[in-house]
Design a protein around this motif. Structure first.
Motif, PDB file in Angstrom:
ATOM      1  N   ASN A   1      27.903 -19.943 -20.573  1.00 44.81           N
ATOM      2  CA  ASN A   1      26.495 -20.105 -20.305  1.00 44.81           C
ATOM      3  C   ASN A   1      25.823 -21.092 -21.253  1.00 44.81           C
ATOM      4  OD1 ASN A   1      26.683 -18.245 -18.243  1.00 44.81           O
ATOM      5  ND2 ASN A   1      25.948 -16.550 -19.457  1.00 44.81           N
ATOM      6  N   HIS A   2      26.346 -21.242 -22.458  1.00 41.92           N
ATOM      7  CA  HIS A   2      25.664 -22.019 -23.484  1.00 41.92           C
ATOM      8  C   HIS A   2      26.339 -23.344 -23.807  1.00 41.92           C
ATOM      9  CE1 HIS A   2      23.195 -18.505 -24.103  1.00 41.92           C
ATOM     10  NE2 HIS A   2      24.295 -17.786 -24.222  1.00 41.92           N
ATOM     11  N   ILE A   3      27.298 -23.758 -23.015  1.00 42.51           N
ATOM     12  CA  ILE A   3      28.075 -24.945 -23.368  1.00 42.51           C
ATOM     13  C   ILE A   3      27.202 -26.192 -23.458  1.00 42.51           C
ATOM     14  CG2 ILE A   3      28.844 -25.562 -21.039  1.00 42.51           C
ATOM     15  CD1 ILE A   3      30.858 -25.785 -24.325  1.00 42.51           C
ATOM     16  N   ASP A   4      26.216 -26.324 -22.589  1.00 39.54           N
ATOM     17  CA  ASP A   4      25.355 -27.511 -22.651  1.00 39.54           C
ATOM     18  C   ASP A   4      24.586 -27.562 -23.965  1.00 39.54           C
ATOM     19  OD1 ASP A   4      26.077 -28.665 -20.176  1.00 39.54           O
ATOM     20  OD2 ASP A   4      24.796 -27.235 -19.130  1.00 39.54           O
ATOM     21  N   ALA A   5      24.059 -26.429 -24.397  1.00 38.21           N
ATOM     22  CA  ALA A   5      23.333 -26.379 -25.663  1.00 38.21           C
ATOM     23  C   ALA A   5      24.269 -26.658 -26.831  1.00 38.21           C
ATOM     24  CB  ALA A   5      22.656 -25.023 -25.833  1.00 38.21           C
ATOM     25  N   ILE A   6      25.469 -26.118 -26.784  1.00 40.55           N
ATOM     26  CA  ILE A   6      26.451 -26.351 -27.857  1.00 40.55           C
ATOM     27  C   ILE A   6      26.807 -27.829 -27.933  1.00 40.55           C
ATOM     28  CG2 ILE A   6      28.844 -25.910 -28.544  1.00 40.55           C
ATOM     29  CD1 ILE A   6      28.424 -23.040 -27.393  1.00 40.55           C
ATOM     30  N   LEU A   7      26.976 -28.461 -26.793  1.00 41.72           N
ATOM     31  CA  LEU A   7      27.349 -29.878 -26.771  1.00 41.72           C
ATOM     32  C   LEU A   7      26.214 -30.793 -27.228  1.00 41.72           C
ATOM     33  CD1 LEU A   7      29.435 -29.950 -23.486  1.00 41.72           C
ATOM     34  CD2 LEU A   7      30.289 -30.127 -25.829  1.00 41.72           C
ATOM     35  N   GLU A   8      25.009 -30.285 -27.308  1.00 41.44           N
ATOM     36  CA  GLU A   8      23.884 -31.059 -27.828  1.00 41.44           C
ATOM     37  C   GLU A   8      23.867 -31.113 -29.352  1.00 41.44           C
ATOM     38  OE1 GLU A   8      21.733 -32.950 -26.159  1.00 41.44           O
ATOM     39  OE2 GLU A   8      22.874 -32.452 -24.355  1.00 41.44           O
ATOM     40  N   VAL A   9      24.643 -30.270 -30.011  1.00 42.08           N
ATOM     41  CA  VAL A   9      24.678 -30.239 -31.476  1.00 42.08           C
ATOM     42  C   VAL A   9      25.657 -31.309 -31.945  1.00 42.08           C
ATOM     43  CG1 VAL A   9      25.151 -28.833 -33.518  1.00 42.08           C
ATOM     44  CG2 VAL A   9      24.160 -27.765 -31.457  1.00 42.08           C
ATOM     45  N   MET A  32      34.931 -27.094 -16.966  1.00 45.32           N
ATOM     46  CA  MET A  32      34.170 -27.014 -18.210  1.00 45.32           C
ATOM     47  C   MET A  32      34.906 -27.727 -19.346  1.00 45.32           C
ATOM     48  SD  MET A  32      32.976 -23.864 -20.603  1.00 45.32           S
ATOM     49  CE  MET A  32      34.655 -23.729 -21.193  1.00 45.32           C
ATOM     50  N   LEU A  33      36.218 -27.572 -19.400  1.00 45.59           N
ATOM     51  CA  LEU A  33      37.005 -28.227 -20.450  1.00 45.59           C
ATOM     52  C   LEU A  33      36.930 -29.748 -20.302  1.00 45.59           C
ATOM     53  CD1 LEU A  33      40.089 -25.831 -20.379  1.00 45.59           C
ATOM     54  CD2 LEU A  33      38.180 -25.812 -22.006  1.00 45.59           C
ATOM     55  N   GLN A  34      36.958 -30.226 -19.072  1.00 46.03           N
ATOM     56  CA  GLN A  34      36.814 -31.671 -18.830  1.00 46.03           C
ATOM     57  C   GLN A  34      35.424 -32.150 -19.249  1.00 46.03           C
ATOM     58  OE1 GLN A  34      37.896 -31.544 -14.661  1.00 46.03           O
ATOM     59  NE2 GLN A  34      39.948 -32.353 -15.096  1.00 46.03           N
ATOM     60  N   LYS A  35      34.418 -31.336 -19.017  1.00 48.74           N
ATOM     61  CA  LYS A  35      33.062 -31.662 -19.439  1.00 48.74           C
ATOM     62  C   LYS A  35      32.997 -31.812 -20.960  1.00 48.74           C
ATOM     63  CE  LYS A  35      28.388 -29.887 -18.882  1.00 48.74           C
ATOM     64  NZ  LYS A  35      27.615 -28.800 -18.260  1.00 48.74           N
ATOM     65  N   ILE A  36      33.638 -30.901 -21.678  1.00 48.19           N
ATOM     66  CA  ILE A  36      33.679 -30.962 -23.141  1.00 48.19           C
ATOM     67  C   ILE A  36      34.329 -32.272 -23.578  1.00 48.19           C
ATOM     68  CG2 ILE A  36      34.743 -29.924 -25.192  1.00 48.19           C
ATOM     69  CD1 ILE A  36      34.364 -27.176 -23.709  1.00 48.19           C
ATOM     70  N   GLN A  37      35.446 -32.628 -22.946  1.00 48.60           N
ATOM     71  CA  GLN A  37      36.113 -33.878 -23.296  1.00 48.60           C
ATOM     72  C   GLN A  37      35.250 -35.097 -22.949  1.00 48.60           C
ATOM     73  OE1 GLN A  37      40.113 -33.718 -21.555  1.00 48.60           O
ATOM     74  NE2 GLN A  37      40.866 -33.310 -23.617  1.00 48.60           N
TER      75      GLN A  37
END
Length: 90
Positions: A1-9, A32-37
């Motif tokens: 649920n919070h991956i977008d906020a985490i990726l903003e840091v 989601m893992l591809q989004k992180i990459q």
């Protein structure tokens, strides 16, 4: 649920991902893992041996660390290693 906020840091350079006990396969988390990459973060995934090759096919190798979620007998580990090497040689 919070991956977008985490990726903003900006100070977060890597993310470790492991599905919880009784959760679905890590393969269901590939988008989601591809989004992180795509956001330029390194990634550590913890998965069962049978998910290693599909994860390798789905994700970029740069900044990727895969940890086996359970140990394997030596012959099985060597077979997985050989399959991994074959996948990247060809």
């Amino acid at each position: 649920n919070h991956i977008d906020a985490i990726l903003e840091v900006p100070d977060i350079q890597a993310i470790q991902w492991v599905p919880g006990v009784g959760m679905e396969s890590i393969l269901t988390w590939i988008p989601m893992l591809q989004k992180i990459q795509r956001r330029g973060r390194s990634l550590q995934v913890i998965c069962p041996p049978e998910d290693v090759l599909p994860i390798c096919r789905a994700l970029k190798p740069e900044g990727l660390m895969i940890t086996l979620g359970r140990s394997l007998a030596e012959p099985d580990l060597l077979a997985l290693y050989e399959a991994f090497c074959t996948q990247y040689r060809g």
